[in-house]
Design a protein around this motif. Structure first.
Motif, PDB file in Angstrom:
ATOM      1  N   GLN A  49       0.097 -41.770 -26.011  1.00 29.56           N
ATOM      2  CA  GLN A  49       1.099 -42.708 -26.987  1.00 29.56           C
ATOM      3  C   GLN A  49       0.456 -43.397 -27.911  1.00 29.56           C
ATOM      4  OE1 GLN A  49       4.797 -44.214 -25.332  1.00 29.56           O
ATOM      5  NE2 GLN A  49       3.731 -44.195 -23.145  1.00 29.56           N
ATOM      6  N   LEU A  50      -0.817 -43.904 -27.845  1.00 30.58           N
ATOM      7  CA  LEU A  50      -1.468 -44.779 -28.823  1.00 30.58           C
ATOM      8  C   LEU A  50      -2.182 -43.916 -29.767  1.00 30.58           C
ATOM      9  CD1 LEU A  50      -2.608 -47.683 -26.400  1.00 30.58           C
ATOM     10  CD2 LEU A  50      -0.504 -47.615 -28.089  1.00 30.58           C
ATOM     11  N   GLY A  51      -2.017 -42.757 -29.733  1.00 30.50           N
ATOM     12  CA  GLY A  51      -2.379 -41.881 -30.986  1.00 30.50           C
ATOM     13  C   GLY A  51      -3.752 -40.862 -30.556  1.00 30.50           C
ATOM     14  N   ALA A  52      -4.114 -41.133 -29.561  1.00 33.60           N
ATOM     15  CA  ALA A  52      -5.569 -40.277 -29.041  1.00 33.60           C
ATOM     16  C   ALA A  52      -5.115 -38.698 -28.823  1.00 33.60           C
ATOM     17  CB  ALA A  52      -6.311 -40.974 -27.953  1.00 33.60           C
ATOM     18  N   ASN A  53      -6.192 -37.938 -28.709  1.00 29.17           N
ATOM     19  CA  ASN A  53      -5.876 -36.597 -28.405  1.00 29.17           C
ATOM     20  C   ASN A  53      -6.622 -36.551 -27.008  1.00 29.17           C
ATOM     21  OD1 ASN A  53      -5.300 -35.249 -30.892  1.00 29.17           O
ATOM     22  ND2 ASN A  53      -7.442 -35.754 -31.629  1.00 29.17           N
ATOM     23  N   VAL A  54      -5.678 -36.587 -26.057  1.00 30.00           N
ATOM     24  CA  VAL A  54      -6.284 -36.648 -24.655  1.00 30.00           C
ATOM     25  C   VAL A  54      -6.139 -35.187 -23.820  1.00 30.00           C
ATOM     26  CG1 VAL A  54      -5.592 -37.960 -22.450  1.00 30.00           C
ATOM     27  CG2 VAL A  54      -5.270 -38.887 -24.641  1.00 30.00           C
ATOM     28  N   SER A  55      -7.065 -34.888 -23.202  1.00 29.05           N
ATOM     29  CA  SER A  55      -7.220 -33.803 -22.181  1.00 29.05           C
ATOM     30  C   SER A  55      -7.420 -34.460 -20.873  1.00 29.05           C
ATOM     31  CB  SER A  55      -8.261 -32.871 -22.520  1.00 29.05           C
ATOM     32  OG  SER A  55      -8.280 -32.339 -24.018  1.00 29.05           O
ATOM     33  N   PHE A  56      -6.738 -33.784 -19.882  1.00 32.06           N
ATOM     34  CA  PHE A  56      -6.810 -34.108 -18.412  1.00 32.06           C
ATOM     35  C   PHE A  56      -7.389 -33.294 -17.368  1.00 32.06           C
ATOM     36  CE2 PHE A  56      -5.368 -35.675 -14.198  1.00 32.06           C
ATOM     37  CZ  PHE A  56      -5.107 -37.189 -14.696  1.00 32.06           C
ATOM     38  N   ILE A  57      -8.356 -33.510 -16.645  1.00 31.83           N
ATOM     39  CA  ILE A  57      -8.691 -33.003 -15.533  1.00 31.83           C
ATOM     40  C   ILE A  57      -8.371 -33.351 -14.153  1.00 31.83           C
ATOM     41  CG2 ILE A  57     -10.993 -31.924 -14.418  1.00 31.83           C
ATOM     42  CD1 ILE A  57     -12.311 -32.329 -17.131  1.00 31.83           C
ATOM     43  N   GLY A  58      -7.659 -32.579 -13.458  1.00 30.74           N
ATOM     44  CA  GLY A  58      -7.065 -33.027 -12.173  1.00 30.74           C
ATOM     45  C   GLY A  58      -6.355 -32.001 -11.442  1.00 30.74           C
TER      46      GLY A  58
END
Length: 298
Positions: A49-58
């Protein structure tokens, strides 16, 4: 700003109660709601939401909750290709008192099925990130594996040591920023931060283990940060708390964004505290941020 998050994905079952239930006590809940949660997911959505490109491992379960939780991450801009399906989706049973305090019972479910092998298979996610953000709601061996991969690629590693548990020195020496609260700090060091002197002693103990920066969140007392070059305080922001669930996660997600974009340490902690203060004014751990809040990080 490329951030990889490795951690937990939960569905939060929230019950509003007059006070946190005591042993042997039965309470009527005035309301019940279901929210998306898990420390990893909370932090990832904050950062996204704050503008980062986020990838998730889980991992999520092969169930309706899993489909919903994964869809929620995608709807919030988080990349989910490295989220696998196995078992049952994790859940958190949360009591929220009229004063805004909370008590949580965790069912880890699929979160405890995140393995070092899965981290190995997704190493490119970490390699392509600037910052790795982790917590302790997945097996410790998987956390250790992820930190080793990130260290090999010389990435910034932010570890939120929650829920509290002892950590090996071999892990601590690879951590760029460690973000305990008071309880977690005491468990990690054996030193109760009952005074500013004791707080400093505990933080220096961790610096001596090789942690590069320690940031302690202290609730109404604010936050304290220290490394071998500087230290300082950030005052708590006074708000009317509605639900403190996820405040620490919002702090860590915002901190990752601030560090990723190159803020000074003091400014990064200040901005993270402001984001966390907003979150406690809303129900649930993943409130949608208005543009006024997003602008704090631009």
């Amino acid at each position: 700003m490329n951030i990889s998050v490795i951690g937990s994905i939960n569905m939060d079952l929230v019950y509003r109660v007059p006070h946190i239930v005591k042993e042997g006590e039965t309470l009527h809940s005035s309301s019940h709601s279901i929210h998306y949660g898990g420390k990893g997911a909370n932090q990832a959505i904050t950062a996204s939401q704050l503008g980062a490109n986020v990838s998730f491992i889980g991992k999520v379960g092969k169930d309706a909750f899993g489909n919903q939780a994964k869809g929620n991450l995608e709807n919030n801009g988080v990349l989910t290709a490295a989220i696998k399906e196995e078992g049952s989706t994790g859940q958190a049973i949360i009591q929220v008192s009229d004063s805004g305090e909370n008590s949580i019972v965790l069912f880890p479910g699929a979160n405890f099925l995140v393995t070092p092998d899965q981290i190995d298979q997704e190493y490119n996610v970490i390699r392509n990130s600037d910052v790795l953000l982790l917590q302790l709601e997945i097996p410790l061996e998987s956390v250790e594996k992820a930190i080793q991969v990130a260290a090999n690629f010389e990435k910034i590693i932010i570890l939120n040591p929650a829920p509290a548990k002892e950590l090996p020195d071999s892990l601590l020496k690879k951590v760029s920023l460690l973000t305990p609260n008071e309880t977690e700090l005491a468990l990690l060091t054996g030193i109760e931060p009952s005074s500013e002197e004791k707080l400093m002693e505990a933080c220096k103990f961790l610096l001596g283990k090789g942690v590069r920066t320690v940031i302690v969140t202290l609730g109404s007392k604010g936050a304290f940060y220290i490394n071998d070059k500087e230290h300082g305080w950030v005052e708590a922001i006074k708000v009317d708390a509605v639900d403190t669930t996820g405040a620490g996660d919002a702090f860590n997600g915002a901190l990752a964004v601030a560090i990723c974009r190159g803020d000074s340490l003091g400014e990064a902690v200040k901005n993270a505290a402001e984001i966390a203060a907003y979150v406690v004014t809303k129900m649930g751990a993943q409130p949608e941020f208005p543009e006024s809040i997003k602008r704090l990080m631009t």
